[in-house]
Motif scaffolding. Structure first.
Motif, PDB file in Angstrom:
ATOM      1  N   THR A 274       6.475   7.825   7.422  1.00 18.85           N
ATOM      2  CA  THR A 274       6.772   8.654   8.592  1.00 18.85           C
ATOM      3  C   THR A 274       6.339  10.098   8.363  1.00 18.85           C
ATOM      4  OG1 THR A 274       9.006   9.081   7.737  1.00 18.85           O
ATOM      5  CG2 THR A 274       8.741   7.222   9.247  1.00 18.85           C
ATOM      6  N   GLY A 275       5.618  10.332   7.285  1.00 20.63           N
ATOM      7  CA  GLY A 275       5.162  11.664   6.917  1.00 20.63           C
ATOM      8  C   GLY A 275       5.077  11.755   5.412  1.00 20.63           C
ATOM      9  N   PHE A 276       4.982  12.969   4.910  1.00 17.86           N
ATOM     10  CA  PHE A 276       4.907  13.174   3.468  1.00 17.86           C
ATOM     11  C   PHE A 276       6.110  13.967   2.991  1.00 17.86           C
ATOM     12  CE2 PHE A 276       0.492  12.314   4.531  1.00 17.86           C
ATOM     13  CZ  PHE A 276       0.126  11.445   3.514  1.00 17.86           C
ATOM     14  N   THR A 277       6.699  13.508   1.896  1.00 19.96           N
ATOM     15  CA  THR A 277       7.844  14.189   1.303  1.00 19.96           C
ATOM     16  C   THR A 277       7.395  15.516   0.701  1.00 19.96           C
ATOM     17  OG1 THR A 277       8.837  12.058   0.759  1.00 19.96           O
ATOM     18  CG2 THR A 277       9.721  13.990  -0.370  1.00 19.96           C
ATOM     19  N   GLU A 278       8.243  16.505   0.780  1.00 19.01           N
ATOM     20  CA  GLU A 278       7.930  17.816   0.198  1.00 19.01           C
ATOM     21  C   GLU A 278       8.821  18.075  -1.008  1.00 19.01           C
ATOM     22  OE1 GLU A 278       8.272  20.799   3.148  1.00 19.01           O
ATOM     23  OE2 GLU A 278       6.648  20.014   4.416  1.00 19.01           O
ATOM     24  N   GLY A 279       8.267  18.807  -1.955  1.00 16.09           N
ATOM     25  CA  GLY A 279       9.071  19.234  -3.097  1.00 16.09           C
ATOM     26  C   GLY A 279       9.235  18.214  -4.204  1.00 16.09           C
ATOM     27  N   VAL A 280       8.479  17.118  -4.168  1.00 14.27           N
ATOM     28  CA  VAL A 280       8.566  16.140  -5.243  1.00 14.27           C
ATOM     29  C   VAL A 280       7.796  16.664  -6.454  1.00 14.27           C
ATOM     30  CG1 VAL A 280       7.959  13.796  -5.960  1.00 14.27           C
ATOM     31  CG2 VAL A 280       8.798  14.220  -3.641  1.00 14.27           C
ATOM     32  N   ARG A 281       8.436  16.665  -7.604  1.00 13.09           N
ATOM     33  CA  ARG A 281       7.803  17.213  -8.808  1.00 13.09           C
ATOM     34  C   ARG A 281       6.648  16.294  -9.228  1.00 13.09           C
ATOM     35  NH1 ARG A 281      10.495  17.873 -14.838  1.00 13.09           N
ATOM     36  NH2 ARG A 281       8.750  19.004 -15.794  1.00 13.09           N
ATOM     37  N   ASP A 282       5.491  16.896  -9.447  1.00 13.42           N
ATOM     38  CA  ASP A 282       4.344  16.070  -9.818  1.00 13.42           C
ATOM     39  C   ASP A 282       4.442  15.629 -11.275  1.00 13.42           C
ATOM     40  OD1 ASP A 282       2.655  17.703 -11.710  1.00 13.42           O
ATOM     41  OD2 ASP A 282       2.721  19.122 -10.039  1.00 13.42           O
TER      42      ASP A 282
ATOM     43  N   LEU B 132       0.827  -1.204   0.000  1.00 13.25           N
ATOM     44  CA  LEU B 132       0.000   0.000   0.000  1.00 13.25           C
ATOM     45  C   LEU B 132       0.864   1.259   0.000  1.00 13.25           C
ATOM     46  CD1 LEU B 132      -2.742   1.381   0.138  1.00 13.25           C
ATOM     47  CD2 LEU B 132      -2.722   1.051   2.618  1.00 13.25           C
ATOM     48  N   LYS B 133       1.917   1.258   0.799  1.00 11.82           N
ATOM     49  CA  LYS B 133       2.830   2.414   0.820  1.00 11.82           C
ATOM     50  C   LYS B 133       3.472   2.613  -0.552  1.00 11.82           C
ATOM     51  CE  LYS B 133       7.318   3.906   2.579  1.00 11.82           C
ATOM     52  NZ  LYS B 133       7.108   5.308   2.222  1.00 11.82           N
ATOM     53  N   GLY B 134       3.959   1.521  -1.136  1.00 13.05           N
ATOM     54  CA  GLY B 134       4.595   1.629  -2.445  1.00 13.05           C
ATOM     55  C   GLY B 134       3.621   2.080  -3.520  1.00 13.05           C
ATOM     56  N   ALA B 135       2.379   1.580  -3.444  1.00 13.47           N
ATOM     57  CA  ALA B 135       1.363   1.958  -4.429  1.00 13.47           C
ATOM     58  C   ALA B 135       1.047   3.445  -4.321  1.00 13.47           C
ATOM     59  CB  ALA B 135       0.099   1.126  -4.218  1.00 13.47           C
ATOM     60  N   TRP B 136       0.894   3.929  -3.093  1.00 20.60           N
ATOM     61  CA  TRP B 136       0.617   5.359  -2.900  1.00 20.60           C
ATOM     62  C   TRP B 136       1.785   6.204  -3.400  1.00 20.60           C
ATOM     63  CZ3 TRP B 136      -3.116   8.819  -1.660  1.00 20.60           C
ATOM     64  CH2 TRP B 136      -2.683  10.110  -1.359  1.00 20.60           C
ATOM     65  N   ASP B 137       2.999   5.820  -3.026  1.00 17.79           N
ATOM     66  CA  ASP B 137       4.167   6.604  -3.399  1.00 17.79           C
ATOM     67  C   ASP B 137       4.341   6.679  -4.915  1.00 17.79           C
ATOM     68  OD1 ASP B 137       4.657   7.004  -0.743  1.00 17.79           O
ATOM     69  OD2 ASP B 137       6.281   5.541  -0.586  1.00 17.79           O
ATOM     70  N   TYR B 138       3.968   5.615  -5.621  1.00 15.30           N
ATOM     71  CA  TYR B 138       4.079   5.634  -7.079  1.00 15.30           C
ATOM     72  C   TYR B 138       2.964   6.472  -7.699  1.00 15.30           C
ATOM     73  CZ  TYR B 138       4.645   4.053 -11.888  1.00 15.30           C
ATOM     74  OH  TYR B 138       4.843   4.012 -13.243  1.00 15.30           O
ATOM     75  N   TRP B 139       1.750   6.350  -7.163  1.00 13.07           N
ATOM     76  CA  TRP B 139       0.590   7.017  -7.756  1.00 13.07           C
ATOM     77  C   TRP B 139       0.510   8.489  -7.411  1.00 13.07           C
ATOM     78  CZ3 TRP B 139      -3.676   9.116  -5.021  1.00 13.07           C
ATOM     79  CH2 TRP B 139      -4.756   9.521  -5.827  1.00 13.07           C
ATOM     80  N   ALA B 140       0.928   8.865  -6.212  1.00 13.24           N
ATOM     81  CA  ALA B 140       0.724  10.229  -5.714  1.00 13.24           C
ATOM     82  C   ALA B 140       1.234  11.314  -6.658  1.00 13.24           C
ATOM     83  CB  ALA B 140       1.364  10.380  -4.330  1.00 13.24           C
ATOM     84  N   PRO B 141       2.453  11.234  -7.202  1.00  9.30           N
ATOM     85  CA  PRO B 141       2.905  12.314  -8.089  1.00  9.30           C
ATOM     86  C   PRO B 141       2.026  12.499  -9.327  1.00  9.30           C
ATOM     87  CG  PRO B 141       4.764  10.992  -7.358  1.00  9.30           C
ATOM     88  CD  PRO B 141       3.529  10.265  -6.938  1.00  9.30           C
TER      89      PRO B 141
ATOM     90  N   ALA C 229      -1.091  12.312  -9.306  1.00  7.12           N
ATOM     91  CA  ALA C 229      -2.272  13.026  -8.832  1.00  7.12           C
ATOM     92  C   ALA C 229      -1.903  14.368  -8.215  1.00  7.12           C
ATOM     93  CB  ALA C 229      -3.012  12.177  -7.799  1.00  7.12           C
ATOM     94  N   ALA C 230      -0.675  14.819  -8.459  1.00 10.63           N
ATOM     95  CA  ALA C 230      -0.169  16.081  -7.899  1.00 10.63           C
ATOM     96  C   ALA C 230      -0.183  16.053  -6.371  1.00 10.63           C
ATOM     97  CB  ALA C 230      -0.964  17.273  -8.426  1.00 10.63           C
ATOM     98  N   LEU C 231       0.040  14.871  -5.813  1.00  8.48           N
ATOM     99  CA  LEU C 231       0.135  14.709  -4.368  1.00  8.48           C
ATOM    100  C   LEU C 231       1.568  14.302  -4.015  1.00  8.48           C
ATOM    101  CD1 LEU C 231      -3.206  12.756  -3.810  1.00  8.48           C
ATOM    102  CD2 LEU C 231      -2.782  15.171  -3.370  1.00  8.48           C
ATOM    103  N   GLN C 232       1.852  14.229  -2.731  1.00 11.44           N
ATOM    104  CA  GLN C 232       3.202  13.923  -2.284  1.00 11.44           C
ATOM    105  C   GLN C 232       3.303  12.476  -1.802  1.00 11.44           C
ATOM    106  OE1 GLN C 232       5.789  16.055  -2.650  1.00 11.44           O
ATOM    107  NE2 GLN C 232       4.280  17.383  -3.629  1.00 11.44           N
ATOM    108  N   PRO C 233       4.372  11.774  -2.183  1.00 12.98           N
ATOM    109  CA  PRO C 233       4.599  10.427  -1.638  1.00 12.98           C
ATOM    110  C   PRO C 233       4.997  10.496  -0.168  1.00 12.98           C
ATOM    111  CG  PRO C 233       6.467  11.113  -2.969  1.00 12.98           C
ATOM    112  CD  PRO C 233       5.411  12.177  -3.137  1.00 12.98           C
TER     113      PRO C 233
END
Length: 229
Positions: free
Chosen positions: A135-143, A112-121, A123-127
Motif C-alpha cells: 500500500t506504499g513504502f515504509t519510512e524509517g526502516v534501518r537499512d 514478490l512482496k515478501g521477497a522485496w520487503d526482505y531484500w530492500a533493507p 539495498a538501503a531501500l524501504q520495504p
C-alpha cells in the motif's frame, strides 16, 4: 502439450527473458561444478581449499533453485496430482486449471512482496507497507547495507556499492545485497512465468500447469523399446 518441447517464446520480450534465463541456469550450474571440483582437487591434492568455496556454492545453488522454479513453470515440469481433476470432462479440467493458475498468481504476488520487503533493507531501500498487498513504502526502516557475507571476498566490480548504499564505507567482504538480489528477481520471474502459463491456458495453448502422466509415458516408451529389441 506438457514438457519443454512445447514451449516457444511468442514475443521479443519473452525471447530475451528466455535466453537470459537459460544462460544463467547453465552458467550457475557450471560455476557450481567448477568451484566444487577445484575445492576437491585442492583439498585432496594440496591439503588446502578455497575458504569461500562452500559459501559461494550455496549462493549459486540458491540462485539455481529460484531460477529453476520459474523455468519449471515455463516448460511444464512441476509435478502435481491430477487424479481428481481427471475425473472431470475437458471443460471442467480447464476451469479447475484456470482456478489453480489464479491461486498461483496470488501466491506469486505475495512471494514478490515478501521477497522485496526482505531484500530492500540490504539495498538501503524501504520495504512496502501492508500485510498482504503493498500500500506504499515504509519510512524509517534501518537499512542493512553494511551486512556482508561470511567468507566471500569483495569483488572490484561492486565497489561502487560502497558510495551508493554504504555511505562510503569500504566493504571487506561481498555485501549480502548481491546474493540476496535473486529474491525479488526470482520472485518476479516466477510471477511472469505463471502469468504467461495462465494466458496459454486461457487461449487453449496448454491444458495444465503441471507435468501429467510422465510415469505412464516413460513405461510405455520403455515397453515400446523392449518390443523393438
Amino acid at each position: 502439450m506438457s514438457g519443454h518441447s512445447g514451449y516457444h517464446a511468442r514475443t521479443a520480450f519473452g525471447r530475451v527473458i528466455n535466453t537470459i534465463e537459460e544462460t544463467l541456469i547453465a552458467v550457475l550450474l557450471g560455476l557450481m561444478t567448477l568451484v566444487t571440483f577445484v575445492n576437491v582437487v585442492l583439498r585432496y591434492g594440496f591439503n588446502t581449499s578455497l575458504i569461500w568455496g562452500l559459501e559461494v556454492t550455496l549462493i549459486l545453488f540458491a540462485w539455481l533453485v529460484l531460477f529453476g522454479i520459474s523455468y519449471g513453470f515455463k516448460v511444464t515440469a512441476h509435478l502435481g496430482v491430477d487424479a481428481l481433476t481427471n475425473v472431470f470432462p475437458p471443460a471442467g479440467r480447464r476451469v479447475l486449471a484456470l482456478i489453480a493458475a489464479a491461486c498461483c498468481i496470488v501466491y506469486a504476488l505475495l512471494l514478490l512482496k515478501g521477497a522485496w520487503d526482505y531484500w530492500a533493507p540490504f539495498a538501503a531501500l524501504q520495504p512496502t507497507e501492508g500485510r498482504w498487498f503493498p500500500t506504499g513504502f515504509t519510512e524509517g526502516v534501518r537499512d542493512r547495507a553494511f551486512y556482508v557475507t561470511d567468507q566471500v571476498p569483495m569483488l572490484g566490480m561492486f565497489r561502487w556499492l560502497e558510495d551508493a548504499i554504504n555511505y562510503g564505507e569500504e566493504y571487506e567482504k561481498l555485501p549480502r545485497v548481491i546474493p540476496y538480489t535473486i529474491l525479488p528477481v526470482g520472485a518476479a520471474l516466477i510471477l511472469f512465468r505463471i502469468i504467461e502459463a495462465t494466458v496459454d491456458l486461457f487461449l487453449g495453448r496448454r491444458d495444465s500447469l503441471i507435468a501429467s502422466h510422465e510415469a505412464e509415458d516413460a513405461v510405455e516408451e520403455a515397453a515400446a523399446r523392449a518390443k523393438e529389441a
